[in-house]
Design a protein around this motif. Sequence first.
Motif, PDB file in Angstrom:
ATOM      1  N   ASP A 233      -6.220   0.436  -4.209  1.00 30.47           N
ATOM      2  CA  ASP A 233      -6.628  -0.945  -3.952  1.00 30.47           C
ATOM      3  C   ASP A 233      -6.207  -1.873  -5.083  1.00 30.47           C
ATOM      4  O   ASP A 233      -5.748  -2.996  -4.839  1.00 30.47           O
TER       5      ASP A 233
ATOM      6  N   GLU B 222      -2.434  -2.351  -4.769  1.00 29.37           N
ATOM      7  CA  GLU B 222      -2.085  -3.206  -3.637  1.00 29.37           C
ATOM      8  C   GLU B 222      -2.366  -4.671  -3.951  1.00 29.37           C
ATOM      9  O   GLU B 222      -1.530  -5.549  -3.691  1.00 29.37           O
ATOM     10  N   GLN B 223      -3.537  -4.978  -4.507  1.00 38.23           N
ATOM     11  CA  GLN B 223      -3.869  -6.360  -4.818  1.00 38.23           C
ATOM     12  C   GLN B 223      -2.946  -6.938  -5.876  1.00 38.23           C
ATOM     13  O   GLN B 223      -2.534  -8.105  -5.792  1.00 38.23           O
TER      14      GLN B 223
ATOM     15  N   ARG C 120       0.828  -1.204   0.000  1.00 40.27           N
ATOM     16  CA  ARG C 120       0.000   0.000   0.000  1.00 40.27           C
ATOM     17  C   ARG C 120       0.862   1.254   0.000  1.00 40.27           C
ATOM     18  O   ARG C 120       0.574   2.226  -0.704  1.00 40.27           O
TER      19      ARG C 120
END
Length: 287
Positions: free
Chosen positions: A64, A67-68, A49
Amino acid sequence: MKQMLAWQDISRQGAHQGIARMHKAHRDLLDTIELAGRVRSEHPQISCRDIHYAARGQMPRGRDWTEQLLLSCGFRVKTPPRSFTVAGQGVCANLIEGMSITGANQLWQTDITYVWAGRRWYYVSFVVDVYTRRILASHCSRDLSSASQIRCLSGALSRVAGQDLSGLIVHTDRGIQYTSGEYKRYLESHGLRHSMARYAWQNAYCERVNRTIKEGYLQHYTTDSYSSLAAGVCRAVRLYNHSKPHRGLPCRLSPDQFVKELNQGLHPDYRVNIWSKLTSTKMLYVN
């Protein structure tokens, strides 16, 4: 091709747009991995992150998604177990529990950690401003003397020379370096108030810096001598202050970026509240 598209009820324009989206998704993936690799080369233990925040403005997609993607590509970090120290005697009271900090130079925390280099242990200490999260000073030492900790604190005082230090609290643990008469006299001579933690979590801001510098930077450097360790600590502190996103600061700014925005009059409502069992809605029980 035309018949195949017609059979699937897809127009040629739709097919070209779909192919363009696939190419863009592929470019976004490659660009994200490349940017993440650059950030990790300077901050080896930075989270997925925080990689996004460190490269904000350059990442092709949102937090998001980034990060994934990075988690799925093996960028997850692993943390080793913690260590603990032994307290000394002649302690001071904890003056900071429940304290609300509204500006820089109201509360500093300092602590010592150990680093293996060149077939022996060395000791690295830091002074951290709790409000700005900036590392004000660091010092590498071959011993655990109080004189080493005085030199570290002296470096922090030199950095903020000319600033208002009235009411400044220096918070330490109960190690013998900090309970010594030499260290206490130094604080008194500069008009500084001394506060002490009983537990490690009561000195959490500096404890966290210890862990970040050791595990996030030094263990990824070549530190096979005192000089290389000192150079590595200086490099790590510079990167930490200048470009590492800090989750405790507004917008995950780095400490230097936060100080710059403070000087511009931004974040006037920001404050740091030190945990207290009298004000917390959650109690912490330790067996």
